[in-house]
Design an enzyme around this catalytic site. Structure first.
Site, PDB file in Angstrom:
ATOM      1  N   ALA A  32      -2.126   0.391   8.909  1.00 17.43           N
ATOM      2  CA  ALA A  32      -3.504  -0.513   9.021  1.00 17.43           C
ATOM      3  C   ALA A  32      -4.413   0.975   9.803  1.00 17.43           C
ATOM      4  O   ALA A  32      -5.733   1.681   9.491  1.00 17.43           O
ATOM      5  CB  ALA A  32      -4.138  -1.481   9.622  1.00 17.43           C
ATOM      6  N   ARG A  87       6.250   5.397  17.809  1.00 17.29           N
ATOM      7  CA  ARG A  87       4.989   5.369  16.149  1.00 17.29           C
ATOM      8  C   ARG A  87       3.880   5.749  16.526  1.00 17.29           C
ATOM      9  O   ARG A  87       2.853   6.420  15.930  1.00 17.29           O
ATOM     10  CB  ARG A  87       4.939   3.635  15.634  1.00 17.29           C
ATOM     11  CG  ARG A  87       6.552   2.844  15.001  1.00 17.29           C
ATOM     12  CD  ARG A  87       6.041   1.843  14.867  1.00 17.29           C
ATOM     13  NE  ARG A  87       5.527   1.406  12.349  1.00 17.29           N
ATOM     14  CZ  ARG A  87       4.934   0.664  12.648  1.00 17.29           C
ATOM     15  NH1 ARG A  87       4.634  -0.521  13.609  1.00 17.29           N
ATOM     16  NH2 ARG A  87       4.434   0.513  11.334  1.00 17.29           N
ATOM     17  N   TYR A  98      -9.208 -10.799  10.492  1.00 13.22           N
ATOM     18  CA  TYR A  98     -10.899 -11.127  10.510  1.00 13.22           C
ATOM     19  C   TYR A  98     -10.819 -12.781  10.125  1.00 13.22           C
ATOM     20  O   TYR A  98      -9.426 -12.934   9.885  1.00 13.22           O
ATOM     21  CB  TYR A  98     -11.910 -10.655   9.401  1.00 13.22           C
ATOM     22  CG  TYR A  98     -11.270 -10.833   8.335  1.00 13.22           C
ATOM     23  CD1 TYR A  98     -10.953 -11.325   6.855  1.00 13.22           C
ATOM     24  CD2 TYR A  98     -11.046  -8.983   7.734  1.00 13.22           C
ATOM     25  CE1 TYR A  98     -10.236 -10.963   5.828  1.00 13.22           C
ATOM     26  CE2 TYR A  98     -10.408  -8.967   6.673  1.00 13.22           C
ATOM     27  CZ  TYR A  98      -9.954  -9.986   5.580  1.00 13.22           C
ATOM     28  OH  TYR A  98      -9.231  -9.427   4.182  1.00 13.22           O
ATOM     29  N   GLY A 136     -13.081  -7.978  11.188  1.00 12.16           N
ATOM     30  CA  GLY A 136     -13.617  -6.474  10.026  1.00 12.16           C
ATOM     31  C   GLY A 136     -14.105  -7.166   9.034  1.00 12.16           C
ATOM     32  O   GLY A 136     -13.382  -6.591   7.567  1.00 12.16           O
ATOM     33  N   LYS A 193       0.575  -0.951   0.090  1.00 12.68           N
ATOM     34  CA  LYS A 193       0.212  -0.119   0.362  1.00 12.68           C
ATOM     35  C   LYS A 193       0.732   1.671  -0.112  1.00 12.68           C
ATOM     36  O   LYS A 193       0.281   2.332  -0.667  1.00 12.68           O
ATOM     37  CB  LYS A 193      -0.227  -0.278   1.692  1.00 12.68           C
ATOM     38  CG  LYS A 193      -2.473  -0.836   0.869  1.00 12.68           C
ATOM     39  CD  LYS A 193      -3.305  -1.547   2.020  1.00 12.68           C
ATOM     40  CE  LYS A 193      -3.801  -1.987   2.166  1.00 12.68           C
ATOM     41  NZ  LYS A 193      -5.401  -2.036   3.377  1.00 12.68           N
ATOM     42  N   GLY A 199      -2.293   0.478  17.650  1.00 13.63           N
ATOM     43  CA  GLY A 199      -1.362   0.209  17.284  1.00 13.63           C
ATOM     44  C   GLY A 199      -0.822   1.730  15.965  1.00 13.63           C
ATOM     45  O   GLY A 199      -2.627   1.877  16.312  1.00 13.63           O
ATOM     46  N   ASP A 213      -9.889   2.008   3.033  1.00 12.31           N
ATOM     47  CA  ASP A 213      -9.881   1.681   4.059  1.00 12.31           C
ATOM     48  C   ASP A 213     -10.778   2.064   4.818  1.00 12.31           C
ATOM     49  O   ASP A 213     -11.899   1.617   6.105  1.00 12.31           O
ATOM     50  CB  ASP A 213      -8.650   1.400   4.636  1.00 12.31           C
ATOM     51  CG  ASP A 213      -7.786  -0.210   4.333  1.00 12.31           C
ATOM     52  OD1 ASP A 213      -8.539  -0.642   3.225  1.00 12.31           O
ATOM     53  OD2 ASP A 213      -7.054   0.475   3.820  1.00 12.31           O
TER      54      ASP A 213
HETATM   55  P1  ATR Z   1      -0.117  -2.946   9.228  1.00 12.88           P
HETATM   56  O1  ATR Z   1      -0.024  -2.208   8.021  1.00 12.88           O
HETATM   57  O2  ATR Z   1      -0.977  -4.116   9.143  1.00 12.88           O
HETATM   58  O3  ATR Z   1      -0.851  -1.894  10.095  1.00 12.88           O
HETATM   59  P2  ATR Z   1       2.636  -3.049  10.459  1.00 12.88           P
HETATM   60  O4  ATR Z   1       2.334  -1.179   9.972  1.00 12.88           O
HETATM   61  O5  ATR Z   1       3.461  -3.303  10.520  1.00 12.88           O
HETATM   62  O6  ATR Z   1       1.568  -3.508   9.374  1.00 12.88           O
HETATM   63  O7  ATR Z   1       1.391  -2.097  11.948  1.00 12.88           O
HETATM   64  C1  ATR Z   1       1.633  -3.415  12.641  1.00 12.88           C
HETATM   65  C2  ATR Z   1       1.100  -2.726  14.257  1.00 12.88           C
HETATM   66  O8  ATR Z   1       0.399  -3.943  14.905  1.00 12.88           O
HETATM   67  C3  ATR Z   1       2.444  -2.113  14.449  1.00 12.88           C
HETATM   68  O9  ATR Z   1       1.376  -0.574  15.121  1.00 12.88           O
HETATM   69  C4  ATR Z   1       2.886  -3.301  15.697  1.00 12.88           C
HETATM   70  O10 ATR Z   1       3.086  -2.658  16.454  1.00 12.88           O
HETATM   71  P3  ATR Z   1       4.934  -1.397  17.172  1.00 12.88           P
HETATM   72  O11 ATR Z   1       4.662  -0.130  16.042  1.00 12.88           O
HETATM   73  O12 ATR Z   1       5.520  -1.469  19.016  1.00 12.88           O
HETATM   74  O13 ATR Z   1       5.895  -2.470  16.051  1.00 12.88           O
HETATM   75  C5  ATR Z   1       1.562  -4.165  15.828  1.00 12.88           C
HETATM   76  N1  ATR Z   1       1.609  -5.123  16.404  1.00 12.88           N
HETATM   77  C6  ATR Z   1       2.241  -6.147  15.832  1.00 12.88           C
HETATM   78  N2  ATR Z   1       2.493  -7.611  16.556  1.00 12.88           N
HETATM   79  C7  ATR Z   1       2.478  -6.912  17.765  1.00 12.88           C
HETATM   80  C8  ATR Z   1       1.508  -8.054  18.741  1.00 12.88           C
HETATM   81  N3  ATR Z   1       2.206  -8.544  19.080  1.00 12.88           N
HETATM   82  N4  ATR Z   1       1.371  -7.180  20.214  1.00 12.88           N
HETATM   83  C9  ATR Z   1       0.773  -6.012  19.652  1.00 12.88           C
HETATM   84  N5  ATR Z   1       0.777  -5.064  18.313  1.00 12.88           N
HETATM   85  C10 ATR Z   1       1.720  -5.443  17.605  1.00 12.88           C
END
Ligand code: ATR
Length: 285
Positions: free
Chosen positions: A131, A156, A217, A239, A66, A127, A102
């Site tokens: 997304a 972040r 989902y 979702g 994306k 997060g 989205d």
């Molecule tokens: P996406 O495009 O799906 O949002 P991404 O940009 O890699 O993918 O972001 C993933 C998100 O899930 C991030 O907020 C990540 O937290 P970090 O910024 O600390 O990496 C979060 N995330 C991934 N695995 C996780 C877990 N097991 N518990 C909590 N947060 C998680």
């Protein structure tokens, strides 16, 4: 000849998009075909222009492309620019237009399918990745009282909140800094559900008036919706509705016709209940 559309992702073989757009096309009498395009991160920058050079009219973009897709566009809609991510592309006379549906898909699902009124509400977004970024703008347009972005990594979350600060009352913290207040809506935009995990947030965030919404989902309960139920949330949702509604927005951009998402959501739910994945539906011609 049918107009050609498709979805690019990696992996993409389990995408429901051909089924959803096939049903939309049949329902509205639009003559389109819609194919899956598995494209590795190395190939994507070539595969996408090739698709449009060969006459593609529009595309959906899914993980992990994306953000790169946004860089490849000739023009971005304001939402796509703010999200710095594109999930829908339209070929126009001036080149490729990138849109992000989205957030609109999520908001339509929350409002129309789940019947939520979010004006003045307290929203917790878990997060701070792509997304979350793709949906914060449309959520803030609903004028919540607060929108707290909580993440595992503080920087972040802070960056994301800062990016949307001019659009509404958005703030940021770590999961263990959420405090003891409960929220009307908790949205899981982390990828934790894909690992069967739940973000480590305080149980007090959930009350009987809370809705727990997982952008992920699956054919079974996700780890986050199962957690929400255990915590006594008033309602929990996956979702699926966001998936169908973001597709409906994309279809409208491409064809100028708004499909009826209800029957498609019903059909998806039947497949989910049966634990089956449908093949693509192509329109009757
Ligand atoms: P996406 O495009 O799906 O949002 P991404 O940009 O890699 O993918 O972001 C993933 C998100 O899930 C991030 O907020 C990540 O937290 P970090 O910024 O600390 O990496 C979060 N995330 C991934 N695995 C996780 C877990 N097991 N518990 C909590 N947060 C998680």
């Amino acid at each position: 000849m049918s107009d050609v559309y498709g979805v690019f992702g990696y992996p993409v073989e389990h995408s429901w998009s051909p089924f959803i757009h096939g049903m939309f096309a049949r329902q509205t009498g639009q003559d389109i075909v819609y194919h899956l395009h598995e494209s590795t991160p190395e190939q994507f920058r070539e595969d996408l222009p090739d698709f449009f050079r060969d006459g593609g009219k529009g595309a959906n973009i899914t993980l992990p492309h994306k953000q790169v897709a946004a860089e490849l566009m000739d023009e971005l809609t304001p939402r796509a620019r703010r999200a710095a991510a594109v999930n829908t592309i339209l070929a126009t006379d001036h080149g490729l237009l990138g849109e992000n549906t989205d957030g609109a898909g999520l908001v339509t699902d929350l409002k129309s399918n789940l019947g939520l009124v979010l004006r003045g509400s307290r929203i917790l977004m878990l997060g701070a990745g792509g997304a979350a970024r793709g949906t914060l703008g449309p959520l803030l347009e609903l004028k919540p009282r607060t929108l707290l972005v909580a993440n595992r990594t503080r920087d972040r979350a802070l960056q994301l909140a800062q990016h949307f600060q001019d659009q509404g009352p958005v703030s940021a913290c770590l999961f263990d800094e959420i405090g003891r207040e409960s929220f009307d809506l908790i949205i899981n935009a982390t990828s934790a559900s894909l690992l069967g995990e739940v973000p480590n947030i305080p149980e007090t965030a959930v009350s009987s008036g809370s809705v727990c919404y997982d952008m992920s989902y699956g054919v079974r309960e996700t780890s986050f919706t199962a957690w929400g139920k255990r915590m006594g949330a008033g309602a929990c949702a996956q979702g699926w509705g966001m998936l169908v509604e973001q597709a409906a927005e994309a279809f409208f951009l491409w064809r100028g016709v708004k499909p009826d998402s209800g029957p498609v959501l019903d059909a998806l739910r039947k497949h989910v209940a049966a634990g089956t994945q449908p093949g693509a539906v192509q329109p009757d011609r």
